[in-house]
Design an enzyme around this catalytic site. Structure first.
Site, PDB file in Angstrom:
ATOM      1  CB  SER A 265      -0.856  -0.002   1.266  1.00 16.44           C
ATOM      2  OG  SER A 265      -1.486   1.255   1.453  1.00 16.44           O
TER       3      SER A 265
ATOM      4  CE1 TYR B 242      -3.667  -2.101   5.485  1.00 16.20           C
ATOM      5  CE2 TYR B 242      -3.241   0.205   4.975  1.00 16.20           C
ATOM      6  CZ  TYR B 242      -3.601  -1.065   4.572  1.00 16.20           C
ATOM      7  OH  TYR B 242      -3.882  -1.312   3.251  1.00 16.20           O
TER       8      TYR B 242
END
Ligand code: NAP
Length: 264
Positions: free
Chosen positions: A144, A157
Site C-alpha cells: 500500500s 497497518y
C-alpha cells in the site's frame, strides 16, 4: 476481451470483495482458471459464478481464514488436488484499522499482522515452492502507499504493508534464479469495503476523495502487468511521485503529512 490467460491458473486471495474480486473477474475475462480464497463462502461462490460466466473455464472456491496456518495448509492441499500448477498468485487479502497505535487493541494488531503479513508469507512459501518446481510463475503482493508514506492513525497497518513491500523485495532476489517474478502493488485509497473497517468515522474517505481509485482500474493494471518484470505498481501517479519525494526529503514529508493527511 482477449484470451491471453487461457489455460493459466490464477490464485487470488481476498477474492470475495473489492480489488481481489475485480482481479478475479479481470483474469477470468481473459480466460483464466481462477482459484478464489477468502473467508466468506457465499460471496466467493457468487464471484465464482461471475468468473465462470466470463471464462467458461473451471473456477474453484476454497474458503480460508488466512490468519490460520492450518487453514492455509488445507487450502494449499485443495489447490494441489485440482491443479498441479499455479501461474499467478495474487496475495490481495488484507485489512486495516485507522486508530492511534497506543489506543489499539493489541489482539487486533496481532490479527492484522497474521493476515496482512504472516498469512501472506506462509501461503507464498507454499505456492513459491510449487513455482520453483515449475520454474515459472509470478507472485503479486498487495502492499500500500501506506507502507511507503507515513500518515497518522495507521502505524500498525502501515507497518504491516512496509513489511510486505520489503518481504517482496528480498523474495524477488531469491526467486529470480528460478524464473519466478515478484511484483508489489501499492495503491493509494481505493473505493472498496476496506474503509467499512478501516475508517468507521468516514472522515478519511471524505478527505481523500480526489485520490480515490476504482477497484476495476487497479485490477486492470495488475492483470495488464501479469508476466512482466515490473517490480512495483504504485498508484495513482500523483501519490507515486509523493512517495519518491518523501524518500528524498523525509523531514519535510513528515511536516506535510501532519498538515495535509492527518484528518482521519
Ligand atoms: P476489501 O474490499 O475489504 O477486501 C479485503 C479482502 O480481504 C476480502 O476479500 C476479505 O474477505 C479478505 N480478508 C480479510 N481478512 C481475511 C482473512 N482473515 N482471511 C482471508 N481473507 C481475508 O478491501 P480491498 O480494498 O479490496 O483490499 C485489498 C487489499 O488492498 C488489502 O490487502 C488492502 O490492505 C490493500 N489496499 C487497499 C487500499 C484501499 O484503499 N482500499 C489501499 C491500499 C491497499 P473475507 O472477509 O471474505 O475473508
Amino acid at each position: 476481451m482477449s484470451d491471453s490467460l487461457r489455460n493459466k491458473v490464477v490464485v487470488v486471495t481476498g477474492a470475495s470483495s473489492g480489488i481481489g474480486h475485480s482481479i478475479a473477474l479481470g483474469s477470468a475475462g481473459r480466460g483464466a482458471t481462477v482459484i478464489l480464497i477468502a473467508r466468506d463462502e457465499n460471496k466467493l461462490n457468487k464471484v465464482a459464478a461471475e468468473a465462470h460466466e466470463l471464462s467458461g473455464a473451471p473456477t474453484y472456491v476454497f474458503p480460508t481464514d488466512l490468519s490460520s496456518s492450518d487453514q492455509i495448509d488445507a487450502a494449499f492441499k485443495q489447490i494441489i488436488a485440482v491443479t498441479k500448477h499455479v501461474d499467478y498468485l495474487v496475495n490481495c487479502a488484507g485489512f486495516g484499522k485507522f486508530e492511534n497505535f497506543v489506543e489499539m487493541d493489541r489482539r487486533e494488531v496481532t490479527v492484522m499482522f497474521q493476515v496482512n503479513v504472516l498469512g501472506l508469507m506462509y501461503f507464498t512459501r507454499l505456492i513459491g515452492r510449487l513455482m520453483i518446481d515449475q520454474k515459472t510463475g509470478q507472485i503479486i503482493n498487495f502492499g500500500s502507499m501506506a507502507g511507503k508514506v507515513p500518515t497518522v492513525k495507521s502505524a500498525a497497518y502501515s507497518a504491516s504493508k512496509a513489511a510486505v513491500i520489503q518481504f517482496s523485495n528480498v523474495l524477488r532476489l531469491e526467486l529470480k534464479p528460478f524464473g519466478i517474478k515478484v511484483m508489489t502493488v501499492n495503491p493509494g485509497p481505493v473505493y472498496t469495503n476496506f474503509f467499512n473497517i478501516a475508517d468507521k468515522s468516514g472522515n478519511y474517505v471524505k478527505n481523500v476523495q480526489k485520490f480515490m481509485l476504482d477497484p476495476d482500474d487497479v485490477a486492470w493494471q495488475v492483470v495488464h502487468f501479469f508476466g512482466s518484470n515490473k517490480r512495483e505498481l504504485n498508484l495513482p501517479m500523483s501519490l507515486a511521485v509523493l512517495a519518491k519525494l518523501y524518500n528524498l526529503f523525509p523531514a519535510i514529508g513528515d511536516q506535510l503529512s501532519i498538515k495535509f493527511a492527518s484528518r482521519k
